[in-house]
Write a protein that holds these residues in place. Structure first.
Motif, PDB file in Angstrom:
ATOM      1  N   ASP A  54       0.836  -1.217   0.000  1.00 23.82           N
ATOM      2  CA  ASP A  54       0.000   0.000   0.000  1.00 23.82           C
ATOM      3  C   ASP A  54       0.865   1.259   0.000  1.00 23.82           C
ATOM      4  OD1 ASP A  54      -2.457  -1.271  -0.048  1.00 23.82           O
ATOM      5  OD2 ASP A  54      -2.526  -1.461   2.135  1.00 23.82           O
ATOM      6  N   GLU A  55       1.969   1.201   0.709  1.00 19.89           N
ATOM      7  CA  GLU A  55       2.857   2.377   0.746  1.00 19.89           C
ATOM      8  C   GLU A  55       3.475   2.654  -0.625  1.00 19.89           C
ATOM      9  OE1 GLU A  55       5.703   2.760   3.920  1.00 19.89           O
ATOM     10  OE2 GLU A  55       4.378   1.671   5.269  1.00 19.89           O
ATOM     11  N   ILE A  56       3.815   1.598  -1.354  1.00 16.30           N
ATOM     12  CA  ILE A  56       4.358   1.780  -2.711  1.00 16.30           C
ATOM     13  C   ILE A  56       3.292   2.392  -3.617  1.00 16.30           C
ATOM     14  CG2 ILE A  56       5.128   0.525  -4.777  1.00 16.30           C
ATOM     15  CD1 ILE A  56       6.629  -1.395  -2.880  1.00 16.30           C
ATOM     16  N   ILE A  57       2.063   1.892  -3.517  1.00 16.85           N
ATOM     17  CA  ILE A  57       0.960   2.425  -4.341  1.00 16.85           C
ATOM     18  C   ILE A  57       0.745   3.912  -4.031  1.00 16.85           C
ATOM     19  CG2 ILE A  57      -1.544   2.298  -4.710  1.00 16.85           C
ATOM     20  CD1 ILE A  57      -1.241  -0.781  -4.174  1.00 16.85           C
ATOM     21  N   LYS A  58       0.731   4.240  -2.741  1.00 16.56           N
ATOM     22  CA  LYS A  58       0.529   5.642  -2.321  1.00 16.56           C
ATOM     23  C   LYS A  58       1.672   6.526  -2.831  1.00 16.56           C
ATOM     24  CE  LYS A  58       0.962   8.192   1.867  1.00 16.56           C
ATOM     25  NZ  LYS A  58       1.264   8.061   3.279  1.00 16.56           N
ATOM     26  N   THR A  59       2.897   6.034  -2.746  1.00 17.37           N
ATOM     27  CA  THR A  59       4.055   6.811  -3.207  1.00 17.37           C
ATOM     28  C   THR A  59       3.961   7.079  -4.709  1.00 17.37           C
ATOM     29  OG1 THR A  59       5.392   5.823  -1.458  1.00 17.37           O
ATOM     30  CG2 THR A  59       6.586   6.866  -3.273  1.00 17.37           C
ATOM     31  N   GLY A  60       3.505   6.100  -5.477  1.00 13.89           N
ATOM     32  CA  GLY A  60       3.323   6.289  -6.923  1.00 13.89           C
ATOM     33  C   GLY A  60       2.331   7.410  -7.212  1.00 13.89           C
ATOM     34  N   ARG A  61       1.242   7.450  -6.440  1.00 14.17           N
ATOM     35  CA  ARG A  61       0.232   8.512  -6.632  1.00 14.17           C
ATOM     36  C   ARG A  61       0.804   9.883  -6.296  1.00 14.17           C
ATOM     37  NH1 ARG A  61      -3.879   5.027  -4.552  1.00 14.17           N
ATOM     38  NH2 ARG A  61      -3.596   5.943  -2.505  1.00 14.17           N
ATOM     39  N   ILE A  62       1.581   9.940  -5.214  1.00 19.18           N
ATOM     40  CA  ILE A  62       2.182  11.225  -4.813  1.00 19.18           C
ATOM     41  C   ILE A  62       3.153  11.703  -5.892  1.00 19.18           C
ATOM     42  CG2 ILE A  62       3.685  12.372  -3.123  1.00 19.18           C
ATOM     43  CD1 ILE A  62       2.509  10.430  -1.003  1.00 19.18           C
ATOM     44  N   LEU A  63       3.938  10.784  -6.441  1.00 22.85           N
ATOM     45  CA  LEU A  63       4.878  11.157  -7.513  1.00 22.85           C
ATOM     46  C   LEU A  63       4.131  11.768  -8.685  1.00 22.85           C
ATOM     47  CD1 LEU A  63       7.221   8.049  -7.507  1.00 22.85           C
ATOM     48  CD2 LEU A  63       7.897  10.373  -6.928  1.00 22.85           C
ATOM     49  N   MET A  64       2.990  11.167  -9.032  1.00 19.12           N
ATOM     50  CA  MET A  64       2.199  11.703 -10.139  1.00 19.12           C
ATOM     51  C   MET A  64       1.649  13.091  -9.776  1.00 19.12           C
ATOM     52  SD  MET A  64      -0.930  10.010 -12.212  1.00 19.12           S
ATOM     53  CE  MET A  64      -2.069  10.124 -10.848  1.00 19.12           C
ATOM     54  N   ASP A  65       1.106  13.210  -8.566  1.00 20.72           N
ATOM     55  CA  ASP A  65       0.546  14.499  -8.121  1.00 20.72           C
ATOM     56  C   ASP A  65       1.599  15.615  -8.151  1.00 20.72           C
ATOM     57  OD1 ASP A  65      -1.856  13.269  -7.706  1.00 20.72           O
ATOM     58  OD2 ASP A  65      -1.661  13.134  -5.523  1.00 20.72           O
ATOM     59  N   PHE A  66       2.842  15.264  -7.868  1.00 18.95           N
ATOM     60  CA  PHE A  66       3.913  16.257  -7.825  1.00 18.95           C
ATOM     61  C   PHE A  66       4.570  16.476  -9.189  1.00 18.95           C
ATOM     62  CE2 PHE A  66       5.115  17.796  -3.568  1.00 18.95           C
ATOM     63  CZ  PHE A  66       4.129  17.178  -2.827  1.00 18.95           C
ATOM     64  N   GLY A  67       4.056  15.817 -10.231  1.00 18.97           N
ATOM     65  CA  GLY A  67       4.608  16.018 -11.570  1.00 18.97           C
ATOM     66  C   GLY A  67       5.968  15.376 -11.770  1.00 18.97           C
ATOM     67  N   MET A  68       6.248  14.297 -11.022  1.00 17.70           N
ATOM     68  CA  MET A  68       7.552  13.633 -11.119  1.00 17.70           C
ATOM     69  C   MET A  68       7.555  12.518 -12.181  1.00 17.70           C
ATOM     70  SD  MET A  68       9.530  15.061  -8.824  1.00 17.70           S
ATOM     71  CE  MET A  68       8.772  16.634  -8.518  1.00 17.70           C
ATOM     72  N   ILE A  69       6.380  12.215 -12.728  1.00 21.14           N
ATOM     73  CA  ILE A  69       6.301  11.134 -13.722  1.00 21.14           C
ATOM     74  C   ILE A  69       6.111  11.778 -15.098  1.00 21.14           C
ATOM     75  CG2 ILE A  69       5.028   9.092 -14.477  1.00 21.14           C
ATOM     76  CD1 ILE A  69       4.155   8.715 -11.562  1.00 21.14           C
ATOM     77  N   GLU A  70       7.177  11.786 -15.861  1.00 23.18           N
ATOM     78  CA  GLU A  70       7.161  12.556 -17.106  1.00 23.18           C
ATOM     79  C   GLU A  70       6.395  11.848 -18.215  1.00 23.18           C
ATOM     80  OE1 GLU A  70       8.468  16.032 -19.291  1.00 23.18           O
ATOM     81  OE2 GLU A  70       7.898  15.491 -17.275  1.00 23.18           O
TER      82      GLU A  70
END
Ligand code: ZN
Length: 185
Positions: A5-21
């Motif tokens: 769950d923590e990995i899934i949450k971290t992926g969402r945060i990365l997207m929210d912060f514009g870190m996934i190009e």
């Protein structure tokens, strides 16, 4: 909340912060003892489900072909350093800065408070290579974040929260430094 769950949450945060190009790029993993949990190859970091995270063994390569193409970089960092979590993302400003300088030096006070510089790793094969895995294993002994020239950022931590902090800090430092040098000339 368990580690998946923590990995899934971290992926969402990365997207929210514009870190996934781009939609399917980047990867996340977390270590528990001799096991590590990592994104399955070809899945979108911002929209992970529990089935998209696979459990692998650090000493046995079974299942590695299903994992992110950077699985050997993740494994070598775990084997060589004290990291418990790793994030890799194609953060645009860090990538651009890595092609302009030999190391990324913060120009802002917040960045300077945390980091003297961010190392840039140069490799002939900059994506999914043993060369990258070996270089990261060495450089991450002394650093929480590094940028592969022209490819992307790797950040580590005692947990995913710390890895996230260093990955986003690197992009913030790179973004401010890029804008500063653009205007300064
Ligand atoms: Zn990559």
């Amino acid at each position: 909340m368990d580690i998946v769950d923590e990995i899934i949450k971290t992926g969402r945060i990365l997207m929210d912060f514009g870190m996934i190009e781009s939609s399917h790029s980047g990867n996340i993993s977390a270590r528990e003892g001799n096991k590590f949990y990592i994104k399955r190859h070809g899945k979108m970091l911002g929209y992970l489900g529990r089935d998209d995270i696979i459990e692998l063994d650090l000493s046995d390569e079974e299942g590695y072909s299903e994992a992110s193409v950077e699985v050997y970089a993740h494994r070598n960092i775990y084997l060589k350093t004290d990291a418990k979590a790793i994030i890799h993302a194609h953060t645009p400003y860090a990538i651009v800065m890595s092609m302009l300088v030999d190391k990324i030096e913060p120009v802002d006070e917040e960045g300077r408070f945390y980091l003297d510089y961010i190392p840039v790793i140069v490799a002939e094969r900059a994506v999914a290579s043993m060369e990258i895995a070996e270089k990261l294993g060495e450089i991450m002994k002394e650093n929480r974040v590094a940028v592969i020239r022209g490819h992307g950022t790797f950040a580590t931590g005692e947990n995913l929260d710390e890895a996230l902090k260093y990955l986003t800090m690197c992009e913030s430092i790179s973004h401010i430094s890029y804008l500063f040098h653009l205007h300064k000339g």
